[in-house]
Design a protein around this motif. Structure first.
Motif, PDB file in Angstrom:
ATOM      1  N   ASP A   1     -30.647  -5.259  54.609  1.00  0.00           N
ATOM      2  CA  ASP A   1     -30.349  -4.395  55.743  1.00  0.00           C
ATOM      3  C   ASP A   1     -30.786  -2.959  55.529  1.00  0.00           C
ATOM      4  O   ASP A   1     -31.264  -2.297  56.449  1.00  0.00           O
ATOM      5  CB  ASP A   1     -28.850  -4.411  56.055  1.00  0.00           C
ATOM      6  CG  ASP A   1     -28.388  -5.741  56.624  1.00  0.00           C
ATOM      7  OD1 ASP A   1     -29.243  -6.501  57.123  1.00  0.00           O
ATOM      8  OD2 ASP A   1     -27.182  -6.019  56.559  1.00  0.00           O
ATOM      9  N   ASN A   2     -30.643  -2.441  54.289  1.00  0.00           N
ATOM     10  CA  ASN A   2     -30.972  -1.043  54.041  1.00  0.00           C
ATOM     11  C   ASN A   2     -32.464  -0.748  54.188  1.00  0.00           C
ATOM     12  O   ASN A   2     -32.850   0.402  54.330  1.00  0.00           O
ATOM     13  CB  ASN A   2     -30.479  -0.593  52.674  1.00  0.00           C
ATOM     14  CG  ASN A   2     -31.148  -1.341  51.540  1.00  0.00           C
ATOM     15  OD1 ASN A   2     -31.594  -2.477  51.686  1.00  0.00           O
ATOM     16  ND2 ASN A   2     -31.196  -0.716  50.385  1.00  0.00           N
TER      17      ASN A   2
ATOM     18  N   GLU B   1     -32.912   0.675  57.815  1.00  0.00           N
ATOM     19  CA  GLU B   1     -32.138   1.853  58.224  1.00  0.00           C
ATOM     20  C   GLU B   1     -33.086   3.041  58.280  1.00  0.00           C
ATOM     21  O   GLU B   1     -33.394   3.663  57.268  1.00  0.00           O
ATOM     22  CB  GLU B   1     -31.010   2.103  57.230  1.00  0.00           C
ATOM     23  CG  GLU B   1     -29.955   1.021  57.247  1.00  0.00           C
ATOM     24  CD  GLU B   1     -28.880   1.206  56.195  1.00  0.00           C
ATOM     25  OE1 GLU B   1     -28.880   2.247  55.502  1.00  0.00           O
ATOM     26  OE2 GLU B   1     -28.050   0.316  56.067  1.00  0.00           O
TER      27      GLU B   1
ATOM     28  N   SER C   1     -32.693   5.852  60.106  1.00  0.00           N
ATOM     29  CA  SER C   1     -32.050   7.153  60.269  1.00  0.00           C
ATOM     30  C   SER C   1     -30.704   7.101  59.572  1.00  0.00           C
ATOM     31  O   SER C   1     -30.123   6.038  59.393  1.00  0.00           O
ATOM     32  CB  SER C   1     -31.886   7.508  61.752  1.00  0.00           C
ATOM     33  OG  SER C   1     -31.059   6.572  62.388  1.00  0.00           O
ATOM     34  N   LYS C   2     -30.227   8.266  59.159  1.00  0.00           N
ATOM     35  CA  LYS C   2     -28.961   8.335  58.400  1.00  0.00           C
ATOM     36  C   LYS C   2     -27.849   8.836  59.264  1.00  0.00           C
ATOM     37  O   LYS C   2     -27.995   9.445  60.240  1.00  0.00           O
ATOM     38  CB  LYS C   2     -29.134   9.234  57.183  1.00  0.00           C
ATOM     39  CG  LYS C   2     -30.129   8.653  56.214  1.00  0.00           C
ATOM     40  CD  LYS C   2     -30.284   9.547  55.016  1.00  0.00           C
ATOM     41  CE  LYS C   2     -31.342   8.923  54.097  1.00  0.00           C
ATOM     42  NZ  LYS C   2     -31.585   9.628  52.918  1.00  0.00           N
TER      43      LYS C   2
END
Length: 111
Positions: A104-105, A108, A110-111
């Protein structure tokens, strides 16, 4: 090409600890840019990648005027989408090995 994107010192017979993919491009960099001075009219591309793409990067770069690779495992930027927008690429490519697609990471942006 060999002088810039081939690192023979990474070719070692350590089947359990070595990462042979980094023979091309020299490592798993968070962000790296290759400028192809022999193809100034080629597209400007951003490739979001894992280590599997190290081997294809030098060959992919031959078709680009500029290729920026981003490995999210080592990327240190604050806002990936803004950084990509600022680069003004013609294309953005995701190049992951099948095993990375379950992480999943790695999606990602955007944080």
């Amino acid at each position: 090409l060999e002088e810039a994107l081939y690192f023979e010192e990474h070719l070692v017979r350590d089947y359990y600890n070595a990462n042979p993919y980094v023979t091309f491009v020299g490592g798993d960099w968070g962000k790296a840019t290759v400028t192809n001075h022999l193809n100034p009219g080629g597209p400007k591309v951003v490739m979001i990648r894992d280590s599997f793409a190290c081997a294809i990067t030098p060959f992919f770069a031959l078709q680009c005027s500029e290729l920026t690779t981003i490995d999210l495992r080592a990327y240190q930027g604050e806002d990936l989408l803004a950084d990509i927008e600022g680069m003004e690429p013609d294309f953005v490519v995701l190049f992951y090995s099948p095993s990375t697609t379950v992480s999943d990471n790695m999606f990602e942006f955007s944080k």
